[in-house]
Design a protein around this motif. Sequence first.
Motif, PDB file in Angstrom:
ATOM      1  N   MET A 259      -5.282 -12.145  11.065  1.00 11.12           N
ATOM      2  CA  MET A 259      -5.394 -11.605   9.702  1.00 11.12           C
ATOM      3  C   MET A 259      -5.480 -10.073   9.766  1.00 11.12           C
ATOM      4  O   MET A 259      -4.866  -9.364   8.963  1.00 11.12           O
ATOM      5  CB  MET A 259      -6.647 -12.148   9.003  1.00 11.12           C
ATOM      6  CG  MET A 259      -6.591 -13.604   8.650  1.00 11.12           C
ATOM      7  SD  MET A 259      -8.111 -14.041   7.752  1.00 11.12           S
ATOM      8  CE  MET A 259      -8.032 -15.811   7.754  1.00 11.12           C
ATOM      9  N   GLY A 260      -6.253  -9.586  10.750  1.00 10.89           N
ATOM     10  CA  GLY A 260      -6.394  -8.134  10.915  1.00 10.89           C
ATOM     11  C   GLY A 260      -5.054  -7.482  11.218  1.00 10.89           C
ATOM     12  O   GLY A 260      -4.743  -6.394  10.711  1.00 10.89           O
ATOM     13  N   SER A 261      -4.230  -8.159  12.023  1.00 13.25           N
ATOM     14  CA  SER A 261      -2.912  -7.596  12.365  1.00 13.25           C
ATOM     15  C   SER A 261      -2.021  -7.547  11.125  1.00 13.25           C
ATOM     16  O   SER A 261      -1.257  -6.595  10.916  1.00 13.25           O
ATOM     17  CB  SER A 261      -2.211  -8.451  13.421  1.00 13.25           C
ATOM     18  OG  SER A 261      -3.049  -8.636  14.509  1.00 13.25           O
ATOM     19  N   ILE A 262      -2.116  -8.583  10.304  1.00 15.39           N
ATOM     20  CA  ILE A 262      -1.301  -8.606   9.073  1.00 15.39           C
ATOM     21  C   ILE A 262      -1.741  -7.472   8.148  1.00 15.39           C
ATOM     22  O   ILE A 262      -0.919  -6.754   7.576  1.00 15.39           O
ATOM     23  CB  ILE A 262      -1.418  -9.989   8.382  1.00 15.39           C
ATOM     24  CG1 ILE A 262      -0.748 -11.053   9.237  1.00 15.39           C
ATOM     25  CG2 ILE A 262      -0.800  -9.954   6.986  1.00 15.39           C
ATOM     26  CD1 ILE A 262      -0.984 -12.483   8.788  1.00 15.39           C
TER      27      ILE A 262
ATOM     28  N   LEU B 134      -0.417  -4.263   9.418  1.00 16.22           N
ATOM     29  CA  LEU B 134       1.032  -4.149   9.206  1.00 16.22           C
ATOM     30  C   LEU B 134       1.351  -3.750   7.766  1.00 16.22           C
ATOM     31  O   LEU B 134       2.182  -2.884   7.504  1.00 16.22           O
ATOM     32  CB  LEU B 134       1.691  -5.493   9.531  1.00 16.22           C
ATOM     33  CG  LEU B 134       3.191  -5.591   9.313  1.00 16.22           C
ATOM     34  CD1 LEU B 134       3.929  -4.833  10.410  1.00 16.22           C
ATOM     35  CD2 LEU B 134       3.633  -7.053   9.298  1.00 16.22           C
ATOM     36  N   LEU B 135       0.666  -4.395   6.819  1.00 15.69           N
ATOM     37  CA  LEU B 135       0.998  -4.171   5.410  1.00 15.69           C
ATOM     38  C   LEU B 135       0.267  -2.964   4.814  1.00 15.69           C
ATOM     39  O   LEU B 135       0.704  -2.406   3.813  1.00 15.69           O
ATOM     40  CB  LEU B 135       0.682  -5.426   4.582  1.00 15.69           C
ATOM     41  CG  LEU B 135       1.469  -6.695   4.942  1.00 15.69           C
ATOM     42  CD1 LEU B 135       1.179  -7.793   3.942  1.00 15.69           C
ATOM     43  CD2 LEU B 135       2.967  -6.432   5.005  1.00 15.69           C
ATOM     44  N   ASP B 136      -0.842  -2.606   5.419  1.00 15.92           N
ATOM     45  CA  ASP B 136      -1.658  -1.517   4.856  1.00 15.92           C
ATOM     46  C   ASP B 136      -2.257  -0.709   6.029  1.00 15.92           C
ATOM     47  O   ASP B 136      -3.473  -0.758   6.270  1.00 15.92           O
ATOM     48  CB  ASP B 136      -2.765  -2.151   3.980  1.00 15.92           C
ATOM     49  CG  ASP B 136      -3.700  -1.119   3.356  1.00 15.92           C
ATOM     50  OD1 ASP B 136      -3.362   0.083   3.334  1.00 15.92           O
ATOM     51  OD2 ASP B 136      -4.787  -1.534   2.881  1.00 15.92           O
TER      52      ASP B 136
ATOM     53  N   SER C 207      -6.283  -7.165  -0.937  1.00 19.90           N
ATOM     54  CA  SER C 207      -6.378  -6.416   0.321  1.00 19.90           C
ATOM     55  C   SER C 207      -5.019  -6.179   0.970  1.00 19.90           C
ATOM     56  O   SER C 207      -4.900  -5.397   1.908  1.00 19.90           O
ATOM     57  CB  SER C 207      -7.286  -7.155   1.305  1.00 19.90           C
ATOM     58  OG  SER C 207      -6.727  -8.407   1.640  1.00 19.90           O
ATOM     59  N   LEU C 208      -3.970  -6.853   0.470  1.00 16.73           N
ATOM     60  CA  LEU C 208      -2.643  -6.690   1.085  1.00 16.73           C
ATOM     61  C   LEU C 208      -1.626  -6.044   0.145  1.00 16.73           C
ATOM     62  O   LEU C 208      -0.589  -5.559   0.598  1.00 16.73           O
ATOM     63  CB  LEU C 208      -2.098  -8.052   1.545  1.00 16.73           C
ATOM     64  CG  LEU C 208      -2.893  -8.787   2.622  1.00 16.73           C
ATOM     65  CD1 LEU C 208      -2.228 -10.107   2.987  1.00 16.73           C
ATOM     66  CD2 LEU C 208      -3.053  -7.919   3.875  1.00 16.73           C
TER      67      LEU C 208
ATOM     68  N   ALA D 257       0.817  -1.219   0.000  1.00 21.47           N
ATOM     69  CA  ALA D 257       0.000   0.000   0.000  1.00 21.47           C
ATOM     70  C   ALA D 257       0.856   1.278   0.000  1.00 21.47           C
ATOM     71  O   ALA D 257       0.474   2.282  -0.603  1.00 21.47           O
ATOM     72  CB  ALA D 257      -0.923  -0.014   1.210  1.00 21.47           C
ATOM     73  N   ASN D 258       2.013   1.236   0.643  1.00 21.17           N
ATOM     74  CA  ASN D 258       2.844   2.456   0.702  1.00 21.17           C
ATOM     75  C   ASN D 258       3.776   2.596  -0.507  1.00 21.17           C
ATOM     76  O   ASN D 258       4.620   3.486  -0.559  1.00 21.17           O
ATOM     77  CB  ASN D 258       3.664   2.484   2.000  1.00 21.17           C
ATOM     78  CG  ASN D 258       4.683   1.350   2.038  1.00 21.17           C
ATOM     79  OD1 ASN D 258       4.778   0.562   1.090  1.00 21.17           O
ATOM     80  ND2 ASN D 258       5.430   1.248   3.119  1.00 21.17           N
ATOM     81  N   GLY D 259       3.640   1.689  -1.464  1.00 22.67           N
ATOM     82  CA  GLY D 259       4.457   1.766  -2.675  1.00 22.67           C
ATOM     83  C   GLY D 259       5.714   0.910  -2.624  1.00 22.67           C
ATOM     84  O   GLY D 259       6.429   0.781  -3.615  1.00 22.67           O
TER      85      GLY D 259
END
Length: 541
Positions: free
Chosen positions: A516-519, A522-524, A277-278, A247-249
């Motif tokens: 899953m929510g934590s992942i 973390l990624l987005d 979603s990730l 998500a941050n590029g």
Amino acid sequence: MEKLRATSSLRRSLKSILNRQLSSVSETRYLNEKRSCQPTFNLIRDHRNLGEANPIRYRCFSSVSTVVQRNPSFSTLNPDDISYFKQLLGEKSVIQDEDRLETVNTDWMHKYKGSSKLLLQPRTTEEVAQILKYCNSRRLAVVPQGGNTGLVGGSVPVFDEVIVNLGSMNNIISFDKVSGILVCEAGCILENLISFLDNQGFIMPLDLGAKGSCQIGGNVSTNAGGLRLVRYGSLHGNVLGLEAVLANGDLLDMLGTLRKDNTGYDLKHLFIGSEGSLGIVTKVSILTPPKLSSENIAFLACRDYSSCQKLLMEAKRKLGEILSAFEFLDIQAMDLVLNHLDGVRNPLPATMHNFYVLIETTGSDESYDREKLEAFLLSSMEGGLVSDGVIAQDINQASSFWRIREGVPEALMKAGAVYKYDLSLPVEKMYDLVDDMRTRLGDLARVIGYGHLGDGNLHLNVSAAQYDDKILEQIEPYVYEWTSKHRGSISAEHGLGLMKANKIYYSKSPETVKTMGSIKKLLDPNGILNPYKVLPHSLNS
Ligand code: FAD
Ligand code: MLT
Ligand code: ZN
């Protein structure tokens, strides 16, 4: 009498396929399927509040409780954003044209519709990275989109998310004939990859009715199953590597081409089936099997579901390594196909049977494969498992058998409103649910059962003239509760998307969903990637 007739018709067929080979069966199928992906039907739609005029609630037909609020932390597009994207991608890849936006805002089933004002079509991974970096800094929500053939409302915006379609990233990067490893960009259409590999003497380990439109990036992101999973396994096994933009590029280069690599966590698996979603998948490396020389397809009728089930057990035991598809449809599915699809006819026309099974074998030794299939079919007939059947005698016949099975989703769309469920269930229990639903719904709607029997995957569809809350109340939560009680999965292959984001607990424990929510966090961290999808809405707020 019926059995005798079946036996002799099969014997005739068996004889006539001797010395025959269906080596290019799939080529004919593509033409049909490409057409089958065009949404040429119109459903009654829209008693929903959509878009910027009323960005608060979103209602869709598939689930009573799919009422979503637009996340107020997301920005809305402004002219500076458009200028930035035009500078980055060029005018042609920044699309604001209303007709084109209408298409990409609407899903294949015409059930889900967003109100995005912007479609971006990047050509390189670097462009994808710049888009996401910018959107993240501006808190602009994004929907990654492939061929837009998804069936759970995951591929279209819910509100005004920016659509990033990968269709322009469609280059094949490399193919290694020794290892069979294909590396390509995510926007390659599955059918094109199949044709490319066919010329090289290889096949894709994945095949599905939407192949004329779906993209490999979409397939990977949904962990698509399809018609050959029984033979080649899931994409978790066949995808050797991938490249994804977060998500941050930031770019994650996991584009390995190794069969074996145990260096740390295998993060690529997070992106297989995470439905955009990730991260955005930009490249894929996939292991492809060699194309084998002998292919046969049998279209069989069974008296009852128990016979289909026993036939599957026998097929696994007796056809073993040459079994490449085991699909089924019930009489209601057959009826729909015959009534709604032009040019489709029942290959076993004498009488309608309760169940139909399509078996495909693929092997490398013509006479050995034939012997095996012949022995299997004869013993199945003698054992009363098969009441009638026919073996394709040429490519056209094979193609017409596949058309019946693969045409079911299209026929359902043409029949009117469809409530679609995609369940993994123990094979012995699977059809009990279809029977239960018929009892529950009575005359309110038709219940149709078909799917990938070989994988324990039932497609339970409820068809009606129009969408009606009374019908939905009879289906949900009953179907999900039933599935959960039998330790099944509420999404075998289509994913959760918007339709089932809030239903995940029927198949996953609270601790698992929390992880899953934590992942996701973390990624987005800003939640810009495919918001409102996959994970329950309570986790996103
Ligand atoms: P889309 O529909 O565009 O997107 C699907 C999801 O993936 C969305 O959440 C989207 O955000 C995400 N996504 C797409 N591309 C990317 C990317 N590059 N990076 C990150 N996220 C991305 N499915 C099966 O599993 N088995 C079948 O047998 C099957 N048969 C079908 C038959 C028909 C006629 C139809 C219409 C659909 C069928 N499907 C089947 C469903 C669908 O085709 C698959 O889910 C397919 O994999 C979706 O690919 P797509 O490129 O169209 O993705
Ligand atoms: C299929 O197997 O035909 C697809 O998954 C589509 C559907 O379920 O309708
Ligand atoms: Zn399917």
